[in-house]
Write a protein that holds these residues in place. Structure first.
Motif, PDB file in Angstrom:
ATOM      1  N   LYS A  21      12.672 -22.057  -4.683  1.00  0.00           N
ATOM      2  CA  LYS A  21      11.705 -22.553  -5.665  1.00  0.00           C
ATOM      3  C   LYS A  21      10.642 -21.515  -6.030  1.00  0.00           C
ATOM      4  O   LYS A  21      10.358 -21.277  -7.208  1.00  0.00           O
ATOM      5  N   ALA A  22      10.047 -20.874  -5.030  1.00  0.00           N
ATOM      6  CA  ALA A  22       8.961 -19.922  -5.296  1.00  0.00           C
ATOM      7  C   ALA A  22       9.457 -18.740  -6.124  1.00  0.00           C
ATOM      8  O   ALA A  22       8.772 -18.274  -7.040  1.00  0.00           O
ATOM      9  N   LEU A  23      10.663 -18.245  -5.812  1.00  0.00           N
ATOM     10  CA  LEU A  23      11.233 -17.127  -6.561  1.00  0.00           C
ATOM     11  C   LEU A  23      11.543 -17.554  -7.999  1.00  0.00           C
ATOM     12  O   LEU A  23      11.269 -16.815  -8.948  1.00  0.00           O
ATOM     13  N   GLN A  25      10.080 -19.908  -9.700  1.00  0.00           N
ATOM     14  CA  GLN A  25       8.820 -20.080 -10.435  1.00  0.00           C
ATOM     15  C   GLN A  25       8.215 -18.734 -10.825  1.00  0.00           C
ATOM     16  O   GLN A  25       7.623 -18.600 -11.903  1.00  0.00           O
ATOM     17  N   MET A  26       8.386 -17.714  -9.976  1.00  0.00           N
ATOM     18  CA  MET A  26       7.893 -16.388 -10.326  1.00  0.00           C
ATOM     19  C   MET A  26       8.687 -15.830 -11.510  1.00  0.00           C
ATOM     20  O   MET A  26       8.116 -15.195 -12.409  1.00  0.00           O
ATOM     21  N   ARG A  29       7.361 -17.476 -14.609  1.00  0.00           N
ATOM     22  CA  ARG A  29       6.095 -16.880 -15.045  1.00  0.00           C
ATOM     23  C   ARG A  29       6.334 -15.567 -15.787  1.00  0.00           C
ATOM     24  O   ARG A  29       5.629 -15.239 -16.746  1.00  0.00           O
ATOM     25  N   ASP A  35       4.690 -21.584 -15.180  1.00  0.00           N
ATOM     26  CA  ASP A  35       5.786 -22.197 -14.437  1.00  0.00           C
ATOM     27  C   ASP A  35       5.584 -23.702 -14.369  1.00  0.00           C
ATOM     28  O   ASP A  35       4.633 -24.241 -14.960  1.00  0.00           O
ATOM     29  N   ASP A 300       1.095 -10.614  -9.132  1.00  0.00           N
ATOM     30  CA  ASP A 300       1.838 -11.840  -8.824  1.00  0.00           C
ATOM     31  C   ASP A 300       2.685 -11.583  -7.588  1.00  0.00           C
ATOM     32  O   ASP A 300       2.985 -10.437  -7.252  1.00  0.00           O
ATOM     33  N   ARG A 301       3.072 -12.678  -6.921  1.00  0.00           N
ATOM     34  CA  ARG A 301       3.871 -12.520  -5.707  1.00  0.00           C
ATOM     35  C   ARG A 301       4.548 -13.838  -5.350  1.00  0.00           C
ATOM     36  O   ARG A 301       4.169 -14.912  -5.804  1.00  0.00           O
ATOM     37  N   CYS A 302       5.585 -13.726  -4.505  1.00  0.00           N
ATOM     38  CA  CYS A 302       6.214 -14.922  -3.950  1.00  0.00           C
ATOM     39  C   CYS A 302       6.983 -14.528  -2.697  1.00  0.00           C
ATOM     40  O   CYS A 302       7.171 -13.343  -2.411  1.00  0.00           O
ATOM     41  N   GLU A 312       9.090 -10.581   0.778  1.00  0.00           N
ATOM     42  CA  GLU A 312       7.997 -10.776  -0.162  1.00  0.00           C
ATOM     43  C   GLU A 312       8.304  -9.977  -1.432  1.00  0.00           C
ATOM     44  O   GLU A 312       8.669  -8.808  -1.356  1.00  0.00           O
TER      45      GLU A 312
END
Length: 320
Positions: A21-23, A25-26, A29, A35, A300-302, A312
């Motif tokens: 999910k986090a990747l 959403q990045m 963006r 996102d 930005d990061r995830c 990361e």
């Protein structure tokens, strides 16, 4: 055919695991500037759905309305002439409760729209597929495109490392680094076995690879050629790069073949500074202080997960 005029909006649907999910959403963006926690996003930005490893489908919106009846009335004005068509109601997980429609309801809506359109329906080999769905209190219909999982075909490479990025992560990394390839020159100066290079090249990204290890340079070239792609992979250290690039992608070396000390890692980041304005770093450990010392600012990061293994993903810009 009475041609519909596109509204300029696109609706994209997604499929991903909780770990992804986090990747995802990045990547959203990077593509769209924002996102969502839902598996649907609406945007005026046009993206080929097959670029993302997480996108399932895309609708190029032609008709929208407050109610289904609004859609039916507008569909009645469409004459397909000699072009066959099909209408599909998208299967979406995670729709808001007010937008949910059951299986039999979806088939009934498809029939109503199909009957309203003038022309010949063909469920097996249609000339045009129309996608239909409710979203955020409105109804939308438009040209439907299903994503092709190109990344999946890249999973079996002639040369592989167990610690290499997965093809899904590599494809997302390439998209985050280069969301719009037009006129962008990219470099992967620690390219390893070429997992990111294969994904980037398959999407038409202008990217070159480089590595200090002759074995992995050879393996990277073999992997690229195996998939019928054309790309340059040079041998040498990042410090020897003389060209300037718009973006650099650095998957920090950490495996048995290229163990990098903290001093080596800082050296790699400092060597990236003169050759790029934008930097994407993949690392198994936080190195914010090194990134800042090298002259970059994190934008930005995830966290990307692969089982218990965490990486990361950090996007940086050259500090002003």
């Amino acid at each position: 055919m009475n041609r519909l005029t596109a509204t300029g909006d696109y609706i994209y649907t997604y499929a991903y695991t909780n770990d992804e999910k986090a990747l995802c959403q990045m990547e959203m963006r990077s593509f769209f500037g924002n996102d969502t926690n839902e598996k649907i996003i609406k945007s005026r930005v046009e993206i080929d759905a097959s670029r993302s490893p997480f996108m399932k489908e895309r609708i190029e919106v032609l008709i929208e309305g407050e109610t289904l009846q609004d859609i039916i009335e507008q569909a009645a004005e469409v004459d397909m002439a000699d072009t066959t068509f099909k209408v599909i109601f998208l299967k979406i997980n995670g729709l808001a409760e007010e937008d949910y429609v059951g299986y039999s309801g979806k088939r009934d809506v498809e029939r109503q729209i199909g009957l309203a359109i003038t022309g010949e329906a063909d469920v097996h080999h249609p000339g045009v597929i129309f996608g239909l769905m409710p979203f955020a209190g409105r109804w939308y219909m438009g040209r439907y495109t299903q994503s092709e999982p190109i990344w999946f075909h890249h999973m079996k490479k002639p040369r592989e490392y167990s610690t290499a990025l997965s093809t899904r992560v590599a494809r997302a990394v390439a998209n985050i680094a280069v969301p719009n390839p037009m006129g962008v020159k990219a470099v992967d100066p620690c390219c390893g076995i070429g997992t990111v290079l294969v994904e980037a090249l398959s999407m038409g990204i202008d990217i070159v690879g480089r590595d200090i290890n002759p074995l992995v340079v050879e393996g990277s070239r073999e992997n690229i050629a195996h998939f019928g792609l054309t790309g340059r992979v040079e041998m040498g250290s990042i410090a020897e790069v003389e060209m300037a690039y718009d973006v650099a992608i650095i998957d920090m070396p950490y495996n048995l073949y290229t163990h990098a000390t903290p001093a080596d890692q800082l050296g790699i980041l400092k060597a990236a500074y003169p050759m790029t304005e934008k930097l994407l770093v993949v690392t198994i450990e936080t190195m914010d202080h090194m990134i800042e010392e090298a002259g970059f600012v994190i934008t930005d990061r995830c966290i990307a997960k692969k089982g218990l293994f965490l990486r990361e993903i950090v996007i940086c810009q050259k500090a002003v």
